[in-house]
Design a protein around this motif. Sequence first.
Motif, PDB file in Angstrom:
ATOM      1  N   ILE A  29       0.983  -1.094   0.113  1.00 16.94           N
ATOM      2  CA  ILE A  29       0.073   0.119  -0.043  1.00 16.94           C
ATOM      3  C   ILE A  29       0.741   1.130   0.075  1.00 16.94           C
ATOM      4  CG2 ILE A  29      -1.721   1.353   1.241  1.00 16.94           C
ATOM      5  CD1 ILE A  29      -2.662  -1.507   0.327  1.00 16.94           C
ATOM      6  N   TYR A  32       0.553   6.687  -3.343  1.00 23.67           N
ATOM      7  CA  TYR A  32       0.215   7.058  -4.823  1.00 23.67           C
ATOM      8  C   TYR A  32      -0.740   5.757  -5.517  1.00 23.67           C
ATOM      9  CZ  TYR A  32       3.682   9.891  -2.640  1.00 23.67           C
ATOM     10  OH  TYR A  32       4.579  10.495  -1.768  1.00 23.67           O
ATOM     11  N   LYS A  33      -1.119   4.912  -4.875  1.00 23.12           N
ATOM     12  CA  LYS A  33      -1.767   4.096  -5.437  1.00 23.12           C
ATOM     13  C   LYS A  33      -1.322   3.185  -6.456  1.00 23.12           C
ATOM     14  CE  LYS A  33      -5.955   6.755  -4.284  1.00 23.12           C
ATOM     15  NZ  LYS A  33      -7.144   7.534  -4.811  1.00 23.12           N
ATOM     16  N   GLY A  34       0.138   2.794  -6.189  1.00 24.66           N
ATOM     17  CA  GLY A  34       0.737   2.095  -7.102  1.00 24.66           C
ATOM     18  C   GLY A  34       1.483   2.800  -8.179  1.00 24.66           C
ATOM     19  N   GLU A  35       1.382   3.973  -8.390  1.00 22.39           N
ATOM     20  CA  GLU A  35       2.172   4.868  -9.109  1.00 22.39           C
ATOM     21  C   GLU A  35       3.495   4.958  -8.990  1.00 22.39           C
ATOM     22  OE1 GLU A  35       2.002   9.168 -11.688  1.00 22.39           O
ATOM     23  OE2 GLU A  35       0.206   8.481 -10.690  1.00 22.39           O
ATOM     24  N   TYR A  58      -3.846   9.192   3.246  1.00 23.97           N
ATOM     25  CA  TYR A  58      -3.180   7.923   3.385  1.00 23.97           C
ATOM     26  C   TYR A  58      -3.775   6.886   4.405  1.00 23.97           C
ATOM     27  CZ  TYR A  58       0.755   4.895   2.927  1.00 23.97           C
ATOM     28  OH  TYR A  58       1.910   3.993   2.492  1.00 23.97           O
ATOM     29  N   LEU A  61      -6.787   5.357   2.639  1.00 22.23           N
ATOM     30  CA  LEU A  61      -6.643   4.590   1.681  1.00 22.23           C
ATOM     31  C   LEU A  61      -6.314   3.040   2.414  1.00 22.23           C
ATOM     32  CD1 LEU A  61      -5.801   4.102  -1.207  1.00 22.23           C
ATOM     33  CD2 LEU A  61      -3.527   4.681  -0.780  1.00 22.23           C
ATOM     34  N   GLU A  64      -9.421   1.615   3.699  1.00 20.21           N
ATOM     35  CA  GLU A  64     -10.107   1.075   2.290  1.00 20.21           C
ATOM     36  C   GLU A  64      -9.355  -0.363   1.999  1.00 20.21           C
ATOM     37  OE1 GLU A  64     -10.600   1.907  -2.212  1.00 20.21           O
ATOM     38  OE2 GLU A  64     -10.780   3.624  -0.863  1.00 20.21           O
ATOM     39  N   HIS A  65      -8.418  -0.461   2.034  1.00 19.53           N
ATOM     40  CA  HIS A  65      -7.857  -1.834   1.826  1.00 19.53           C
ATOM     41  C   HIS A  65      -7.930  -2.678   2.998  1.00 19.53           C
ATOM     42  CE1 HIS A  65      -4.908  -5.094   0.706  1.00 19.53           C
ATOM     43  NE2 HIS A  65      -4.580  -4.883   1.816  1.00 19.53           N
TER      44      HIS A  65
END
Length: 182
Positions: A29, A32-35, A58, A61, A64-65
């Motif tokens: 996690i 930057y959502k994997g970017e 953050y 995020l 949420e996961h």
Amino acid sequence: MKVVLVSDIFGKTPALLKMANDLNADRIIDPYKGETMGFETEIQAYDYFMDQVGIEQYLALLQEHIDFTEEPVSLVGFSVGASVIWRLSETETAKNVCRGFCFYGSQIRHAIDVQPRFDIELILPRYESHFDVATLLSQLKAKRQVIASQVDYLHGFMNPHSENYDELGYQQQIHRLCSILR
């Protein structure tokens, strides 16, 4: 049990992917959502994180996961990632989290009132320029479900992108985590 890495301000990097492989982590996690961001300096990464993401976003995020994780999970976080794990630790969302390992989460000092709902180990650096590590350490050690210790390395010692990276410290902690998480 699943292992999830929660990155620092650099986000997803080749070094973090290698660490994920070394620890058999199931997921990363990052803010930057994997970017892949490719920051050149810590200052650049910090400024971007603070301007574009921030702690609250953050944390959301990560929550949420965790909301969609059905299996037991161990979280391993670094710097701001450690700080969001700390904040998550007192929420109802944390019901599937069995434990957390938080390296040099300096923002924890702003959320000292958190009462973790899962076992959490905090690994603090030898020194921080913005606060007294020993004082924070004593406050954290008094908390239920918290193991807090101080290492002889600086903030960022686990990240090759940090100016404070320390190969020996990294190897020691990776070896220790591997023995705990497997």
